[in-house]
Design a protein around this motif. Structure first.
Motif, PDB file in Angstrom:
ATOM      1  N   ALA A   1      -0.145   1.250   5.886  1.00 40.12           N
ATOM      2  CA  ALA A   1       0.661   0.033   6.010  1.00 40.12           C
ATOM      3  C   ALA A   1       0.812  -0.360   7.472  1.00 40.12           C
ATOM      4  O   ALA A   1       0.726  -1.543   7.820  1.00 40.12           O
ATOM      5  CB  ALA A   1       2.029   0.240   5.363  1.00 40.12           C
ATOM      6  N   ALA A   2       1.010   0.632   8.345  1.00 45.48           N
ATOM      7  CA  ALA A   2       1.135   0.331   9.777  1.00 45.48           C
ATOM      8  C   ALA A   2      -0.167  -0.255  10.316  1.00 45.48           C
ATOM      9  O   ALA A   2      -0.161  -1.192  11.123  1.00 45.48           O
ATOM     10  CB  ALA A   2       1.525   1.593  10.541  1.00 45.48           C
TER      11      ALA A   2
ATOM     12  N   ILE B   1      10.620   3.130   7.130  1.00 46.20           N
ATOM     13  CA  ILE B   1       9.608   2.572   8.034  1.00 46.20           C
ATOM     14  C   ILE B   1       8.909   1.389   7.378  1.00 46.20           C
ATOM     15  O   ILE B   1       8.564   0.402   8.031  1.00 46.20           O
ATOM     16  CB  ILE B   1       8.616   3.662   8.447  1.00 46.20           C
TER      17      ILE B   1
ATOM     18  N   MET C   1      13.886   2.400  14.967  1.00 48.23           N
ATOM     19  CA  MET C   1      13.187   3.674  14.985  1.00 48.23           C
ATOM     20  C   MET C   1      14.134   4.819  15.311  1.00 48.23           C
ATOM     21  O   MET C   1      14.025   5.912  14.739  1.00 48.23           O
ATOM     22  CB  MET C   1      12.065   3.645  16.023  1.00 48.23           C
TER      23      MET C   1
ATOM     24  N   VAL D   1       0.843  -1.195   0.000  1.00 51.84           N
ATOM     25  CA  VAL D   1       0.000   0.000   0.000  1.00 51.84           C
ATOM     26  C   VAL D   1       0.884   1.253   0.000  1.00 51.84           C
ATOM     27  O   VAL D   1       2.008   1.243   0.509  1.00 51.84           O
ATOM     28  CB  VAL D   1      -0.953  -0.045   1.218  1.00 51.84           C
TER      29      VAL D   1
ATOM     30  N   ILE E   1       8.439  -2.358   8.841  1.00 47.22           N
ATOM     31  CA  ILE E   1       7.159  -3.072   8.910  1.00 47.22           C
ATOM     32  C   ILE E   1       7.300  -4.458   8.280  1.00 47.22           C
ATOM     33  O   ILE E   1       6.832  -5.470   8.826  1.00 47.22           O
ATOM     34  CB  ILE E   1       6.061  -2.242   8.213  1.00 47.22           C
TER      35      ILE E   1
ATOM     36  N   THR F   1      11.577  -4.175  -1.805  1.00 41.99           N
ATOM     37  CA  THR F   1      11.008  -3.186  -2.708  1.00 41.99           C
ATOM     38  C   THR F   1      10.627  -1.866  -2.047  1.00 41.99           C
ATOM     39  O   THR F   1      10.400  -0.908  -2.767  1.00 41.99           O
ATOM     40  CB  THR F   1       9.745  -3.736  -3.387  1.00 41.99           C
ATOM     41  N   ARG F   2      10.542  -1.810  -0.717  1.00 49.03           N
ATOM     42  CA  ARG F   2      10.107  -0.560  -0.104  1.00 49.03           C
ATOM     43  C   ARG F   2      11.200   0.500  -0.218  1.00 49.03           C
ATOM     44  O   ARG F   2      12.379   0.203  -0.031  1.00 49.03           O
ATOM     45  CB  ARG F   2       9.782  -0.779   1.373  1.00 49.03           C
ATOM     46  N   ARG F   3      10.797   1.744  -0.480  1.00 50.71           N
ATOM     47  CA  ARG F   3      11.749   2.846  -0.457  1.00 50.71           C
ATOM     48  C   ARG F   3      11.788   3.487   0.916  1.00 50.71           C
ATOM     49  O   ARG F   3      12.807   4.045   1.312  1.00 50.71           O
ATOM     50  CB  ARG F   3      11.348   3.905  -1.478  1.00 50.71           C
TER      51      ARG F   3
ATOM     52  N   LEU G   1       6.236  11.176  13.229  1.00 48.70           N
ATOM     53  CA  LEU G   1       7.350  12.094  13.442  1.00 48.70           C
ATOM     54  C   LEU G   1       8.112  12.387  12.166  1.00 48.70           C
ATOM     55  O   LEU G   1       8.798  13.391  12.077  1.00 48.70           O
ATOM     56  CB  LEU G   1       8.320  11.517  14.483  1.00 48.70           C
ATOM     57  N   THR G   2       8.023  11.493  11.165  1.00 52.89           N
ATOM     58  CA  THR G   2       8.912  11.681  10.025  1.00 52.89           C
ATOM     59  C   THR G   2       8.194  12.064   8.745  1.00 52.89           C
ATOM     60  O   THR G   2       8.569  13.022   8.100  1.00 52.89           O
ATOM     61  CB  THR G   2       9.741  10.411   9.781  1.00 52.89           C
ATOM     62  N   THR G   3       7.186  11.288   8.340  1.00 57.31           N
ATOM     63  CA  THR G   3       6.665  11.511   6.995  1.00 57.31           C
ATOM     64  C   THR G   3       5.547  12.522   7.014  1.00 57.31           C
ATOM     65  O   THR G   3       4.812  12.649   7.978  1.00 57.31           O
ATOM     66  CB  THR G   3       6.135  10.201   6.399  1.00 57.31           C
ATOM     67  N   ARG G   4       5.394  13.216   5.899  1.00 56.79           N
ATOM     68  CA  ARG G   4       4.256  14.089   5.710  1.00 56.79           C
ATOM     69  C   ARG G   4       3.144  13.255   5.114  1.00 56.79           C
ATOM     70  O   ARG G   4       3.250  12.739   4.009  1.00 56.79           O
ATOM     71  CB  ARG G   4       4.631  15.230   4.784  1.00 56.79           C
TER      72      ARG G   4
ATOM     73  N   ALA H   1       6.816   6.746  14.782  1.00 56.96           N
ATOM     74  CA  ALA H   1       7.849   7.107  13.812  1.00 56.96           C
ATOM     75  C   ALA H   1       7.231   7.666  12.540  1.00 56.96           C
ATOM     76  O   ALA H   1       7.745   8.619  11.957  1.00 56.96           O
ATOM     77  CB  ALA H   1       8.708   5.885  13.504  1.00 56.96           C
ATOM     78  N   VAL H   2       6.094   7.088  12.113  1.00 59.71           N
ATOM     79  CA  VAL H   2       5.419   7.617  10.924  1.00 59.71           C
ATOM     80  C   VAL H   2       4.998   9.057  11.155  1.00 59.71           C
ATOM     81  O   VAL H   2       5.219   9.950  10.327  1.00 59.71           O
ATOM     82  CB  VAL H   2       4.197   6.747  10.574  1.00 59.71           C
TER      83      VAL H   2
ATOM     84  N   LEU I   1       5.011   2.152  18.352  1.00 59.24           N
ATOM     85  CA  LEU I   1       6.318   2.757  18.057  1.00 59.24           C
ATOM     86  C   LEU I   1       6.425   3.099  16.575  1.00 59.24           C
ATOM     87  O   LEU I   1       6.887   4.182  16.195  1.00 59.24           O
ATOM     88  CB  LEU I   1       7.407   1.761  18.451  1.00 59.24           C
ATOM     89  N   ILE I   2       5.947   2.176  15.727  1.00 58.97           N
ATOM     90  CA  ILE I   2       6.012   2.423  14.283  1.00 58.97           C
ATOM     91  C   ILE I   2       5.128   3.610  13.917  1.00 58.97           C
ATOM     92  O   ILE I   2       5.515   4.479  13.129  1.00 58.97           O
ATOM     93  CB  ILE I   2       5.605   1.149  13.520  1.00 58.97           C
TER      94      ILE I   2
ATOM     95  N   ARG J   1       6.553   8.243  -4.855  1.00 51.69           N
ATOM     96  CA  ARG J   1       6.804   6.857  -5.217  1.00 51.69           C
ATOM     97  C   ARG J   1       7.242   6.107  -3.952  1.00 51.69           C
ATOM     98  O   ARG J   1       8.185   6.513  -3.285  1.00 51.69           O
ATOM     99  CB  ARG J   1       7.917   6.807  -6.268  1.00 51.69           C
ATOM    100  N   THR J   2       6.564   5.011  -3.606  1.00 47.33           N
ATOM    101  CA  THR J   2       6.904   4.311  -2.373  1.00 47.33           C
ATOM    102  C   THR J   2       7.657   3.009  -2.630  1.00 47.33           C
ATOM    103  O   THR J   2       8.037   2.330  -1.694  1.00 47.33           O
ATOM    104  CB  THR J   2       5.635   3.979  -1.569  1.00 47.33           C
ATOM    105  N   GLN J   3       7.841   2.650  -3.880  1.00 49.15           N
ATOM    106  CA  GLN J   3       8.586   1.426  -4.149  1.00 49.15           C
ATOM    107  C   GLN J   3       9.741   1.739  -5.078  1.00 49.15           C
ATOM    108  O   GLN J   3       9.646   2.617  -5.929  1.00 49.15           O
ATOM    109  CB  GLN J   3       7.674   0.388  -4.795  1.00 49.15           C
TER     110      GLN J   3
ATOM    111  N   LEU K   1      14.757   8.072  12.934  1.00 42.71           N
ATOM    112  CA  LEU K   1      14.675   9.476  13.351  1.00 42.71           C
ATOM    113  C   LEU K   1      15.966  10.209  13.035  1.00 42.71           C
ATOM    114  O   LEU K   1      15.955  11.352  12.567  1.00 42.71           O
ATOM    115  CB  LEU K   1      14.390   9.553  14.856  1.00 42.71           C
TER     116      LEU K   1
ATOM    117  N   ILE L   1       2.086   5.046   4.034  1.00 44.29           N
ATOM    118  CA  ILE L   1       2.832   4.262   5.024  1.00 44.29           C
ATOM    119  C   ILE L   1       2.046   4.131   6.326  1.00 44.29           C
ATOM    120  O   ILE L   1       2.190   3.133   7.050  1.00 44.29           O
ATOM    121  CB  ILE L   1       4.218   4.892   5.260  1.00 44.29           C
TER     122      ILE L   1
ATOM    123  N   TYR M   1      16.123  10.919   9.358  1.00 45.48           N
ATOM    124  CA  TYR M   1      15.206  12.000   8.995  1.00 45.48           C
ATOM    125  C   TYR M   1      15.824  13.347   9.315  1.00 45.48           C
ATOM    126  O   TYR M   1      15.696  14.298   8.557  1.00 45.48           O
ATOM    127  CB  TYR M   1      13.895  11.814   9.754  1.00 45.48           C
TER     128      TYR M   1
END
Lengths: 170, 101
Positions: A30-31, B28, B78, A24, B32, B23-25, A75-78, A72-73, A68-69, A85-87, B82, A27, B85
């Motif tokens: 995905a979590a 996180i 994690m 997906v 997973i 395959t993930r870029r 805190l980091t990603t917008r 992190a999501v 925790l995941i 592109r995620t792959q 951080l 992200i 990032y």
């Protein structure tokens, strides 16, 4: 019969949630799918008479690791720009490698004669597990607690912000 | 439900997780996928305990240790995410290649 139905429902949930979790685009979704997969693994543990592990799975994986995941999501990603592109460009070769390894491992597993036993599962697993951990496996237990402490301190050391060092005597 | 069904299921989930790692870029996303692989191994351990040595419980003990080590791995992972990032303004693993020669 009931066990059969429960197995197939949980298997469908686990495989579908796993595929969604690795493919997906968003992200955060995905979590969430990972949490669904973790819950279905806990269901399998109950099906396999491992009640203590099911409780540990829900407490540690769903309660701690998944949160925790998600931290992190956040805190980091917008989360707004899900168009990125995620792959990477290895999708084709990754699929081929995973499928080939699956076939290899499955053939090996099927062609091995496992020493199956027809003894019914132990009823009070928790007591037996606690006794085993505190007697036969007490050294690995202590080592793994030291490992957890070391990982905690290491995470703090890695993630803490560098303070300005020019204040004071140093 | 036989052992073979559990073996097939756990192998399938492990390979799905490995596909995700390849395959993930997003870093996180890689973490997973690694958690999925850990769970497949745990499922395999518990299934073997149930079907091969139901009175032994050694596989469940191994599972407990795997869960603890996975928690430690997630913590350190994690922290590294951080840090990446902060240093790279993004967590795409194909941009973080400064250890490559």
């Amino acid at each position: 019969m009931g066990e059969q139905i429960a197995f197939y429902v949980l298997a469908f949930l686990l495989v579908a949630a796993s595929i969604m979790a690795v493919t997906v685009r968003n992200i955060f979704h995905a979590a969430i799918y990972l949490i669904v997969a973790l819950f279905s693994v806990a269901g399998f543990f109950i099906l396999l008479h491992a009640e203590f592990l099911a409780a540990v799975q829900v407490l540690i994986y769903v309660g701690a690791v998944a949160v925790l995941i998600i931290f992190a999501v956040m805190l980091t990603t917008r989360l707004t720009d899900i168009r990125v592109r995620t792959q990477n460009e290895q999708v084709g070769i990754g699929l081929v490698v995973a499928a080939a390894l699956f076939v290899t491992v499955a053939v090996t597993l099927y062609s091995t004669a496992w020493p199956l036993s027809d003894v019914p599962a132990a009823t009070d697993n928790v007591r037996a597990l606690g006794r085993l951990i505190m007697t036969r496996f007490v050294l690995p237990f202590e080592i793994v607690s030291v490992l957890l402490l070391a990982a905690m301190i290491g995470a703090i050391v890695i993630a803490v912000k560098e303070e300005k060092k020019d204040e004071g005597s140093s | 439900v036989s052992l073979d069904q559990y073996l097939t299921l756990a192998t399938l989930v492990f390979m799905i997780g490995m596909y995700g790692v390849l395959t993930r870029r997003n870093a996180i996303g890689v973490l997973i996928s690694i958690e999925l692989m850990f769970n497949a191994v745990n499922l395999l351990m518990v299934a073997f305990t149930r079907f091969v040595s139901p009175q032994g419980l050694e596989g469940q003990i191994f599972s407990v240790f795997i869960i603890v080590i996975a928690a430690a791995e997630a913590t350190v992972g994690m922290a590294i995410v951080l840090l990446l990032y902060r240093g790279f303004k993004g967590i795409n693993v194909d941009r973080v290649n400064f250890l490559k020669w």
